[in-house]
Design an enzyme around this catalytic site. Structure first.
Site, PDB file in Angstrom:
ATOM      1  N   SER A   1       0.839  -1.196   0.000  1.00 18.60           N
ATOM      2  CA  SER A   1       0.000   0.000   0.000  1.00 18.60           C
ATOM      3  C   SER A   1       0.878   1.251   0.000  1.00 18.60           C
ATOM      4  O   SER A   1       1.671   1.449  -0.918  1.00 18.60           O
ATOM      5  CB  SER A   1      -0.975  -0.051   1.181  1.00 18.60           C
ATOM      6  OG  SER A   1      -2.054   0.828   0.977  1.00 18.60           O
TER       7      SER A   1
ATOM      8  N   ASP B   1      -8.751  -6.052  -4.719  1.00 16.43           N
ATOM      9  CA  ASP B   1      -8.365  -4.669  -4.464  1.00 16.43           C
ATOM     10  C   ASP B   1      -9.363  -3.767  -5.181  1.00 16.43           C
ATOM     11  O   ASP B   1     -10.064  -4.199  -6.098  1.00 16.43           O
ATOM     12  CB  ASP B   1      -6.948  -4.390  -5.016  1.00 16.43           C
ATOM     13  CG  ASP B   1      -5.877  -4.356  -3.944  1.00 16.43           C
ATOM     14  OD1 ASP B   1      -6.175  -3.964  -2.802  1.00 16.43           O
ATOM     15  OD2 ASP B   1      -4.736  -4.721  -4.259  1.00 16.43           O
TER      16      ASP B   1
ATOM     17  N   HIS C   1      -7.183  -6.315  -0.298  1.00 17.73           N
ATOM     18  CA  HIS C   1      -6.072  -5.413   0.023  1.00 17.73           C
ATOM     19  C   HIS C   1      -5.348  -5.807   1.313  1.00 17.73           C
ATOM     20  O   HIS C   1      -4.159  -5.523   1.467  1.00 17.73           O
ATOM     21  CB  HIS C   1      -6.598  -3.979   0.119  1.00 17.73           C
ATOM     22  CG  HIS C   1      -5.526  -2.947   0.189  1.00 17.73           C
ATOM     23  ND1 HIS C   1      -4.748  -2.604  -0.901  1.00 17.73           N
ATOM     24  CD2 HIS C   1      -5.077  -2.184   1.218  1.00 17.73           C
ATOM     25  CE1 HIS C   1      -3.875  -1.677  -0.552  1.00 17.73           C
ATOM     26  NE2 HIS C   1      -4.059  -1.398   0.729  1.00 17.73           N
TER      27      HIS C   1
END
Length: 149
Positions: A9, A92, A124
């Site tokens: 991320s 995601d 995610h």
């Protein structure tokens, strides 16, 4: 020996910025052998229009300057030997998926050695949480470092 970068991320964003840095400006030449970039943020401009920017107060200029997608440079001979894995989760958000695909393609077009990995059945958070499982594909990649990427 050498440096291997890994980030998820915002951490993938930071690792990508390390790859984009012209280290000769600082008088150093880090021996970056590889990078594993997982569900990263490579274009900050979309953040300008979200609640996240309320705290950051980031201008368009700052977003552009700090977007790895916009900082891809042709791979120097040392960078061409650096292997980059750009991984993204099947579940995601469309924006994370778009950015991962486009960033990987931009690196490849600039001469970087890039593999794109679309991981099925994870989101995610699962994409990183599953690193505790020995049979998980990203765990296997991690265990293969530094022999290969």
């Amino acid at each position: 020996r050498g440096i291997y970068l890994c980030g998820h991320s915002a951490g993938a964003h930071l690792a990508a910025m390390v790859l984009s840095t012209d280290w000769t400006e600082y008088g150093v030449a880090p021996d970056i052998k590889g990078a594993v970039l997982v569900s990263g943020v490579y274009d900050l401009e979309p953040i300008l229009h979200t609640y996240v920017n309320d705290a950051l107060n980031m201008s368009r200029e700052v977003a552009q300057r700090n977007s790895p997608m916009l900082c891809v440079t042709p791979a120097a001979p040392a960078a061409a030997a650096c292997k980059v894995l750009v991984a993204v989760a099947q579940h995601d958000s469309p924006e994370f998926r778009r950015q991962s695909q486009e960033y990987g393609q931009a690196l490849r077009a600039a001469g970087w050695s890039v593999s794109l990995l679309d991981l099925a059945g994870v989101d995610h958070f699962d994409i990183i949480e599953k690193l505790s499982e020995e049979s998980y594909v990203l765990t296997q990649v991690r265990e293969e470092l530094p022999s290969s990427l």
